[in-house]
Motif scaffolding. Structure first.
Motif, PDB file in Angstrom:
ATOM      1  N   THR B   4       0.834  -1.114  -0.003  1.00 35.31           N
ATOM      2  CA  THR B   4       0.005   0.097  -0.013  1.00 35.31           C
ATOM      3  C   THR B   4       0.952   1.461   0.030  1.00 35.31           C
ATOM      4  N   SER B   5       0.342   2.446  -0.218  1.00 35.88           N
ATOM      5  CA  SER B   5       1.112   3.637  -0.119  1.00 35.88           C
ATOM      6  C   SER B   5       1.682   3.594   1.267  1.00 35.88           C
ATOM      7  N   GLY B   6       1.061   3.266   2.384  1.00 32.30           N
ATOM      8  CA  GLY B   6       1.322   3.275   3.695  1.00 32.30           C
ATOM      9  C   GLY B   6       2.680   2.417   3.795  1.00 32.30           C
ATOM     10  N   THR B   7       2.673   1.295   3.490  1.00 33.95           N
ATOM     11  CA  THR B   7       4.023   0.570   3.657  1.00 33.95           C
ATOM     12  C   THR B   7       5.156   1.076   2.617  1.00 33.95           C
ATOM     13  N   LYS B   8       4.635   1.591   1.584  1.00 40.56           N
ATOM     14  CA  LYS B   8       5.827   2.322   0.744  1.00 40.56           C
ATOM     15  C   LYS B   8       6.377   3.275   1.577  1.00 40.56           C
ATOM     16  N   ALA B   9       5.469   4.196   1.994  1.00 38.20           N
ATOM     17  CA  ALA B   9       5.841   5.187   2.778  1.00 38.20           C
ATOM     18  C   ALA B   9       6.887   5.190   3.976  1.00 38.20           C
ATOM     19  N   VAL B  10       6.254   4.018   4.770  1.00 41.52           N
ATOM     20  CA  VAL B  10       7.236   3.470   6.056  1.00 41.52           C
ATOM     21  C   VAL B  10       8.608   3.114   5.545  1.00 41.52           C
ATOM     22  N   ARG B  11       8.497   2.184   4.491  1.00 38.79           N
ATOM     23  CA  ARG B  11       9.735   1.604   3.919  1.00 38.79           C
ATOM     24  C   ARG B  11      10.593   2.599   3.537  1.00 38.79           C
ATOM     25  N   ALA B  12      10.092   3.432   2.747  1.00 37.63           N
ATOM     26  CA  ALA B  12      10.978   4.535   2.428  1.00 37.63           C
ATOM     27  C   ALA B  12      11.773   5.499   3.559  1.00 37.63           C
ATOM     28  N   LYS B 113       0.454   4.874  16.597  1.00 35.80           N
ATOM     29  CA  LYS B 113      -0.517   4.957  15.661  1.00 35.80           C
ATOM     30  C   LYS B 113      -0.684   6.389  15.077  1.00 35.80           C
ATOM     31  N   VAL B 114      -0.668   6.361  13.604  1.00 40.49           N
ATOM     32  CA  VAL B 114      -0.683   7.670  13.076  1.00 40.49           C
ATOM     33  C   VAL B 114      -2.376   7.886  12.763  1.00 40.49           C
ATOM     34  N   LYS B 115      -2.810   9.170  13.034  1.00 42.04           N
ATOM     35  CA  LYS B 115      -4.317   9.297  13.066  1.00 42.04           C
ATOM     36  C   LYS B 115      -4.730   9.461  11.678  1.00 42.04           C
ATOM     37  N   ARG B 116      -3.910  10.278  10.930  1.00 36.26           N
ATOM     38  CA  ARG B 116      -4.280  10.499   9.369  1.00 36.26           C
ATOM     39  C   ARG B 116      -3.104   9.656   8.870  1.00 36.26           C
ATOM     40  N   SER B 117      -2.695   9.718   7.416  1.00 36.88           N
ATOM     41  CA  SER B 117      -2.094   8.964   6.845  1.00 36.88           C
ATOM     42  C   SER B 117      -0.792   9.517   6.675  1.00 36.88           C
ATOM     43  N   ASP B 118      -0.545  10.231   7.658  1.00 32.50           N
ATOM     44  CA  ASP B 118       0.964  10.764   8.062  1.00 32.50           C
ATOM     45  C   ASP B 118       2.019   9.932   8.258  1.00 32.50           C
ATOM     46  N   TYR B 119       2.447   9.026   7.321  1.00 38.60           N
ATOM     47  CA  TYR B 119       3.317   7.982   7.669  1.00 38.60           C
ATOM     48  C   TYR B 119       4.668   8.617   8.100  1.00 38.60           C
ATOM     49  N   ASP B 120       4.993   9.483   7.272  1.00 41.91           N
ATOM     50  CA  ASP B 120       6.610  10.045   7.471  1.00 41.91           C
ATOM     51  C   ASP B 120       6.569  10.586   8.867  1.00 41.91           C
ATOM     52  N   TYR B 121       5.773  11.333   9.213  1.00 42.38           N
ATOM     53  CA  TYR B 121       5.772  12.038  10.684  1.00 42.38           C
ATOM     54  C   TYR B 121       5.589  10.664  11.629  1.00 42.38           C
ATOM     55  N   GLY B 122       4.865   9.691  11.428  1.00 45.81           N
ATOM     56  CA  GLY B 122       4.935   8.683  12.207  1.00 45.81           C
ATOM     57  C   GLY B 122       6.284   7.802  12.448  1.00 45.81           C
ATOM     58  N   VAL B 123       6.834   7.698  11.422  1.00 46.23           N
ATOM     59  CA  VAL B 123       8.132   6.766  11.523  1.00 46.23           C
ATOM     60  C   VAL B 123       9.115   7.949  12.018  1.00 46.23           C
TER      61      VAL B 123
END
Lengths: 648, 154
Positions: B4-12, B113-123
């Motif tokens: 997903t876009s989430g996993t891509k963002a986290v991985r990146a 847990k990120v509340k929006r889809s702000d994965y960069d912020y979360g990582v």
């Protein structure tokens, strides 16, 4: 060139002349004997045998240094180079007589102690608080091997220590003829920058030049030279007898690497864009004598400074830009400028966060990028780079960031104050927080100018408290004892070197010449080099040695669950280290309650000041102070860089 | 598992730390599980649950007893990360993410847990949080690190 037969001792070289010559130099150069010494019998009128300094110490004061001229021995040729290169001091024990005597007679301050290891630690310490090149010497065999720990310690601390040792003769190599022959150079493998067994007499000057080229360029570390008799006894009638007899200006240069314009521009751009930049000032700033350049750059750009390294004080802790006592703010830094950080931490050892970018200034390209990833590497002398950055950077403000540093400092100091108050509540022994706080009050908030006293910050568990309270207000004020190699035994040996440096007013100690020195150690550490209290007393070096006596090695807590494994970590309880000090000529103090420490410190300091002699304050603690559940706050951890750091 | 876009963002984001030399030996076990070495010799396991938008350092702290001073202190430390007293750049914005500790079989895991889809912020926040936690352990629980992470006792 004429040579003497191996094994034949020249008439001017003996153990007796060694001792005399060692005193000549030390006393003549520094007026070491301050108290009147008169000839007398072994006992006083009442029949008491008092400790007294031999008359020869006073007589030696009138002896002047002699510059060796041709014809010279190999030892004299080597000593001449040492003199011309500005070797600041020699620390030794009897042995290697020809070389030691030649160095002493050149007028290089020479101090002789009780153990070659301690004397090598003293040389290391002298360098760490002055930036000067020093030497240590021992005899072949055991004298040399006694220095191994100290060589390793100096190597880890990146100290410019010239290690000298005699080593029998080439003629007897590998034979085990006589005693004490050994292969020295393989023994110091990995513990030095350069080493050489001199075997060709005509090249003695050339290899002296090798030694000082290494000691005075790039990142300093020990240089080890061992002398067979064929070299130190060789006779040279004229300079023509020596191969490669060059003037200093011919065999090395004072030229230093300067930053490239491209690297400088990149660094400036990164620093200008940073919101929370920080400078890490370490050994290289000290050895490049770049503290003024550091101050100018930091003040112009309002970039805070935190220190690491084998010595502290390059930035005054009085400055609002000092982040030495602001550990909780370090992780906020977004750009870290490492200056002269010779011993690089690995990722996670410094408290800077995972998003921080790094600029590193170092004179040696070979180490750039080791351990910690860099964004910009600048190969340069630290002073040249800081001056160039100060020139290239605009004046800036980082008010919010400096405010964060200040808030973190207050939080840290409040935490320390809480430890002190807790420690005061433990009434039946002296808690380390009491020692640390009250020593700090005495040094920085009492009658003494806060920049005056040079401190040997040693010990193991006690150091985790005292480091929190010790502050540096000028370069070379704090020697970071256990730095990198983690040796806890050298402290009293260190204090010989530091007190000698202060006595001589060497380097940045000049303005504080003659003032007493503080040495902090533990009971375990004191055990290694305590005999050097006699050396301090003999030379009238005023060091107040504070011994934290908790009856145990600091490592005991990890074994407290089993008596069989615990016992090796314990000493006899209530050992009287003060009486040991007194027996060696020091003023004794024994402190068993919190309220007794400050008065004892004041008395000890007064004796050091007025009588110019050492004192030993035995602070009776209890080992259980390291157990947090019983005696909060227990054994303390640390955050690096800053006042608590000693790994890097 | 579907990428997903989430996993891509986290991985990146994780790979960026590896490429900068912060993480060592980053290995991708699956789209959602990563192992790398950082801060100590002990490998760290990082999992990302796409559906729950939750990233987790699994078994981050071994051998932690439930009623221990250490566990209470780590929980208090975590609470402080949300405090207004912390500078904004160090704080975890509760509108954007929430963090939690869990303890199972004696091991503590840290989740964000990120509340929006702000994965960069979360990582970024969970990685910085782990860093800050280890700095805190070095300062206040040194012996725990020596016993469990082979940090030098000297």
């Amino acid at each position: 060139m004429a040579r003497k037969t191996p094994g034949k001792t020249p008439p001017d070289v003996s153990r007796r002349s060694f001792i005399s010559n060692a005193m000549v130099s030390a006393t003549a150069a520094a007026a070491l004997v301050r108290t009147p010494v008169s000839a007398g019998t072994l006992a006083d009128e009442a029949g008491n045998h008092q400790i007294r300094i031999p008359d020869e110490f006073a007589k030696a004061v009138s002896v002047t240094a002699v510059k060796a001229e041709f014809p010279m021995t190999g030892a004299q040729v080597f000593a001449r180079v040492c003199k011309e290169e500005g070797l600041a001091a020699l620390f030794c024990c009897p042995g290697n007589y020809n070389v030691v005597n030649a160095i002493a007679l050149e007028g290089i301050p020479t101090f002789a102690g009780r153990n070659e290891g301690s004397m090598c630690h003293a040389a290391d310490a002298f360098s760490r608080v002055t930036g000067e090149v020093t030497a240590a010497s021992g005899t072949e065999g055991p004298g040399f091997t006694n220095m191994i720990c100290a060589i390793a310690t100096a190597n880890a601390a990146r100290s410019p220590v010239l290690v000298l040792a005699s080593n029998m003769s080439v003629f007897t190599e590998d034979t085990e003829a006589g005693i004490q022959l050994g292969h020295q150079q393989p023994t110091t493998e990995g513990l030095k920058k350069y080493g050489k067994r001199l075997i060709t007499p005509g090249r003695v000057h050339e290899y002296a030049a090798y030694a000082f080229r290494q000691l005075r360029s790039g990142v300093p570390r020990p240089v080890h030279i061992d002398f067979p008799s064929e070299v130190y006894r060789a006779q040279f009638k004229t300079a023509g007898d020596l191969a490669y007899f060059y003037d200093r200006s011919r065999y090395r240069t004072e030229s230093k690497p300067h930053p490239s314009p491209k690297d400088l521009k990149a660094a400036v751009e990164l620093l200008k864009a940073a919101q929370r930049p920080i400078i890490v000032s370490s050994n290289g700033v000290f050895y490049a004598r770049a503290w003024d350049a550091l101050k100018k750059f930091a003040e112009k750009t309002q970039i805070p400074v935190v220190e690491s390294g084998a010595m502290k004080g390059q930035i005054s802790d009085e400055s609002p830009l000092s982040a030495n006592a602001s550990p909780s703010a370090l992780a906020s830094a977004d750009v870290v400028l490492l200056v002269g950080q010779y011993c690089m931490p690995t990722v996670g050892e410094f408290a800077f966060g995972p998003d921080a970018k790094y600029i590193r200034i170092d004179p040696c390209a070979e180490d750039m990028g080791r351990n910690l990833p860099i964004d910009i590497g600048i190969i340069s002398c630290e002073k040249a780079a800081l001056e160039a950055l100060a020139e290239a950077m605009p004046a800036m403000k980082h008010e919010a960031w400096i405010g964060e540093i200040g808030a973190a400092r207050k939080k840290f100091e409040d935490e320390c104050e809480g430890y002190y108050k807790t420690g005061l509540g433990y009434a039946d022994a002296v808690h380390p927080a009491v020692i640390a706080k009250e020593l700090s009050d005495f040094l920085y908030r009492g009658k003494l100018p806060k920049e005056q006293t040079t401190v040997v910050s040693g010990g193991y568990g006690i150091a985790r408290y005292t480091r929190r309270w010790l502050r540096g207000y000028r370069p070379g004020q704090i020697l970071n004892g256990a730095y990198q190699y983690g040796a806890i035994g050298p402290d009293v040996g260190y204090s010989v070197g530091v007190a000698a440096a202060v006595r001589l007013g060497a380097g940045p100690q000049k303005a504080y010449q003659g003032h007493p020195v503080i040495c902090i150690t533990g009971d375990a550490g004191f055990g290694y080099t305590a005999m050097e209290v006699e050396t301090l007393s003999k030379y009238r070096l005023p060091v107040v040695v504070i011994v934290y006596n908790n009856n145990a090695w600091g490592t005991w807590t990890g074994n407290r669950g089993n008596a069989a494994t615990l016992a090796p970590h314990l000493f006899q309880e209530n050992v009287r280290y003060d009486k040991l000090g007194e027996a060696l000529g020091a003023h004794p103090e024994y402190v068993t309650k919190p309220g007794e420490f400050r008065p004892a410190l004041e008395r000890a300091y007064a004796v050091a000041l007025k009588e110019s002699r050492p004192a030993v304050i035995n602070c009776q603690a209890r080992k259980e102070f390291w157990i947090r559940e019983q005696f909060a706050p227990g054994f303390l951890g640390k955050v690096e860089p800053g006042c608590m750091s000693y790994f890097h | 598992m579907k990428t997903t876009s989430g996993t891509k963002a986290v991985r990146a984001s994780l790979e960026a730390y590896a490429s900068r030399g912060v993480f060592r030996g980053l290995s991708v076990k699956s789209d959602s599980e990563f192992v790398f070495t950082w801060l100590t010799e002990r490998p760290m396991r990082f999992r990302f649950d796409t559906a729950k938008k939750t990233m987790r350092f699994r078994d981050l702290l071994p051998n932690v007893e439930a009623n221990s001073h250490l566990y209470k202190d780590v929980k208090a430390f975590l609470d402080e990360r949300k405090s207004d007293e912390l500078p904004q750049h160090r704080r975890i914005d509760s509108k954007r993410a929430e963090v939690a500790l869990t303890r199972r079989n004696g091991s503590v895991s840290l989740a964000l847990k990120v509340k929006r889809s702000d994965y960069d912020y979360g990582v970024n926040k969970i990685v910085n949080l782990v860093h800050d936690l280890f700095v805190h352990l070095h300062q206040s629980h040194f012996e725990y690190l020596t016993e469990n992470f082979n940090v030098s006792q000297e």
